[in-house]
Design a protein around this motif. Structure first.
Motif, PDB file in Angstrom:
ATOM      1  N   ALA A 195      -1.807   9.699  -9.451  1.00 16.43           N
ATOM      2  CA  ALA A 195      -2.056  10.916  -8.675  1.00 16.43           C
ATOM      3  C   ALA A 195      -1.344  10.922  -7.325  1.00 16.43           C
ATOM      4  O   ALA A 195      -1.489  11.870  -6.561  1.00 16.43           O
ATOM      5  CB  ALA A 195      -3.552  11.092  -8.462  1.00 16.43           C
ATOM      6  N   ASP A 196      -0.561   9.908  -7.016  1.00 16.18           N
ATOM      7  CA  ASP A 196       0.104   9.854  -5.713  1.00 16.18           C
ATOM      8  C   ASP A 196       1.459  10.555  -5.745  1.00 16.18           C
ATOM      9  O   ASP A 196       2.086  10.705  -6.792  1.00 16.18           O
ATOM     10  CB  ASP A 196       0.289   8.393  -5.273  1.00 16.18           C
ATOM     11  N   ASN A 197       1.893  10.965  -4.565  1.00 13.74           N
ATOM     12  CA  ASN A 197       3.143  11.715  -4.441  1.00 13.74           C
ATOM     13  C   ASN A 197       4.355  10.931  -4.922  1.00 13.74           C
ATOM     14  O   ASN A 197       5.275  11.509  -5.494  1.00 13.74           O
ATOM     15  CB  ASN A 197       3.342  12.174  -3.003  1.00 13.74           C
ATOM     16  N   ILE A 198       4.359   9.638  -4.694  1.00 14.76           N
ATOM     17  CA  ILE A 198       5.515   8.831  -5.109  1.00 14.76           C
ATOM     18  C   ILE A 198       5.684   8.861  -6.626  1.00 14.76           C
ATOM     19  O   ILE A 198       6.805   8.879  -7.144  1.00 14.76           O
ATOM     20  CB  ILE A 198       5.420   7.372  -4.578  1.00 14.76           C
ATOM     21  N   THR A 199       4.576   8.932  -7.346  1.00 12.57           N
ATOM     22  CA  THR A 199       4.637   9.011  -8.804  1.00 12.57           C
ATOM     23  C   THR A 199       5.227  10.345  -9.242  1.00 12.57           C
ATOM     24  O   THR A 199       6.057  10.390 -10.156  1.00 12.57           O
ATOM     25  CB  THR A 199       3.234   8.810  -9.419  1.00 12.57           C
ATOM     26  N   TYR A 200       4.845  11.430  -8.573  1.00 12.47           N
ATOM     27  CA  TYR A 200       5.414  12.744  -8.896  1.00 12.47           C
ATOM     28  C   TYR A 200       6.908  12.778  -8.592  1.00 12.47           C
ATOM     29  O   TYR A 200       7.695  13.339  -9.349  1.00 12.47           O
ATOM     30  CB  TYR A 200       4.704  13.859  -8.129  1.00 12.47           C
ATOM     31  N   PHE A 201       7.286  12.164  -7.491  1.00  9.01           N
ATOM     32  CA  PHE A 201       8.695  12.099  -7.112  1.00  9.01           C
ATOM     33  C   PHE A 201       9.505  11.318  -8.156  1.00  9.01           C
ATOM     34  O   PHE A 201      10.550  11.762  -8.628  1.00  9.01           O
ATOM     35  CB  PHE A 201       8.838  11.454  -5.728  1.00  9.01           C
ATOM     36  N   LEU A 202       8.981  10.155  -8.523  1.00  7.73           N
ATOM     37  CA  LEU A 202       9.672   9.335  -9.524  1.00  7.73           C
ATOM     38  C   LEU A 202       9.718  10.021 -10.887  1.00  7.73           C
ATOM     39  O   LEU A 202      10.697   9.886 -11.621  1.00  7.73           O
ATOM     40  CB  LEU A 202       9.005   7.964  -9.638  1.00  7.73           C
ATOM     41  N   GLN A 203       8.678  10.780 -11.220  1.00  6.72           N
ATOM     42  CA  GLN A 203       8.669  11.507 -12.495  1.00  6.72           C
ATOM     43  C   GLN A 203       9.768  12.563 -12.511  1.00  6.72           C
ATOM     44  O   GLN A 203      10.445  12.758 -13.518  1.00  6.72           O
ATOM     45  CB  GLN A 203       7.298  12.146 -12.745  1.00  6.72           C
ATOM     46  N   GLY A 204       9.961  13.242 -11.382  1.00  5.50           N
ATOM     47  CA  GLY A 204      11.037  14.228 -11.292  1.00  5.50           C
ATOM     48  C   GLY A 204      12.399  13.595 -11.475  1.00  5.50           C
ATOM     49  O   GLY A 204      13.257  14.125 -12.199  1.00  5.50           O
ATOM     50  N   LEU A 205      12.630  12.456 -10.847  1.00 10.16           N
ATOM     51  CA  LEU A 205      13.893  11.735 -11.042  1.00 10.16           C
ATOM     52  C   LEU A 205      14.034  11.250 -12.478  1.00 10.16           C
ATOM     53  O   LEU A 205      15.113  11.325 -13.067  1.00 10.16           O
ATOM     54  CB  LEU A 205      13.967  10.539 -10.087  1.00 10.16           C
ATOM     55  N   ALA A 206      12.935  10.784 -13.026  1.00  9.99           N
ATOM     56  CA  ALA A 206      12.961  10.246 -14.389  1.00  9.99           C
ATOM     57  C   ALA A 206      13.297  11.327 -15.409  1.00  9.99           C
ATOM     58  O   ALA A 206      13.999  11.065 -16.390  1.00  9.99           O
ATOM     59  CB  ALA A 206      11.617   9.605 -14.716  1.00  9.99           C
TER      60      ALA A 206
ATOM     61  N   PHE B 121       0.818  -1.203   0.000  1.00 12.44           N
ATOM     62  CA  PHE B 121       0.000   0.000   0.000  1.00 12.44           C
ATOM     63  C   PHE B 121       0.861   1.266   0.000  1.00 12.44           C
ATOM     64  O   PHE B 121       0.504   2.269  -0.612  1.00 12.44           O
ATOM     65  CB  PHE B 121      -0.943  -0.017   1.209  1.00 12.44           C
ATOM     66  N   ALA B 122       1.983   1.249   0.686  1.00 15.37           N
ATOM     67  CA  ALA B 122       2.833   2.438   0.808  1.00 15.37           C
ATOM     68  C   ALA B 122       3.487   2.820  -0.513  1.00 15.37           C
ATOM     69  O   ALA B 122       3.871   3.966  -0.705  1.00 15.37           O
ATOM     70  CB  ALA B 122       3.903   2.211   1.865  1.00 15.37           C
ATOM     71  N   TRP B 123       3.607   1.881  -1.419  1.00  9.40           N
ATOM     72  CA  TRP B 123       4.300   2.124  -2.689  1.00  9.40           C
ATOM     73  C   TRP B 123       3.317   2.077  -3.843  1.00  9.40           C
ATOM     74  O   TRP B 123       3.430   1.282  -4.762  1.00  9.40           O
ATOM     75  CB  TRP B 123       5.401   1.087  -2.898  1.00  9.40           C
ATOM     76  N   SER B 124       2.368   2.968  -3.791  1.00  6.07           N
ATOM     77  CA  SER B 124       1.306   3.003  -4.783  1.00  6.07           C
ATOM     78  C   SER B 124       1.854   3.361  -6.165  1.00  6.07           C
ATOM     79  O   SER B 124       2.798   4.127  -6.315  1.00  6.07           O
ATOM     80  CB  SER B 124       0.267   4.049  -4.367  1.00  6.07           C
TER      81      SER B 124
END
Length: 101
Positions: A27-38, A20-23
């Motif tokens: 629309a989740d924050n982890i996706t935005y974070f990974l997009q920035g790194l990507a 659950f923590a790694w959605s």
């Protein structure tokens, strides 16, 4: 051709552990974070593709000045602004007997 930022993000999401923590929801924050790194990785990938062209004087754009310095060009101060001529001169000098070594 390099990978896009979306490709890098999707690859990173596949490496996340299940739970659950790694959605993987868009629309989740982890996706935005990974997009920035990507996006940084995609930019670096693009830069690497561009710098590969600088290895040879006949295709150099960014490092043509360094090629000319290393090869002792322009000889007799007869340089020019024509990039194609500068590349051709550098290529001719580099491939002449003995080369750069």
């Amino acid at each position: 051709m390099g990978m896009s930022a979306t490709d890098y993000r999707q690859m990173a999401q596949k490496l996340l552990p299940p739970g659950f923590a790694w959605s993987r929801n868009e629309a989740d924050n982890i996706t935005y974070f990974l997009q920035g790194l990507a996006e940084s990785l995609a930019r670096a990938d693009s830069d690497i593709s561009d710098i590969e062209k600088e290895i040879y004087p006949e295709s150099a754009l960014i490092l043509i000045d360094e090629w000319e310095d290393a090869l002792g060009l322009p000889e007799c101060g007869l340089g020019g602004d024509d990039l194609a001529k500068r590349r051709l001169d550098a290529y001719a000098k580099d491939t002449a007997y003995g080369g750069l070594s």
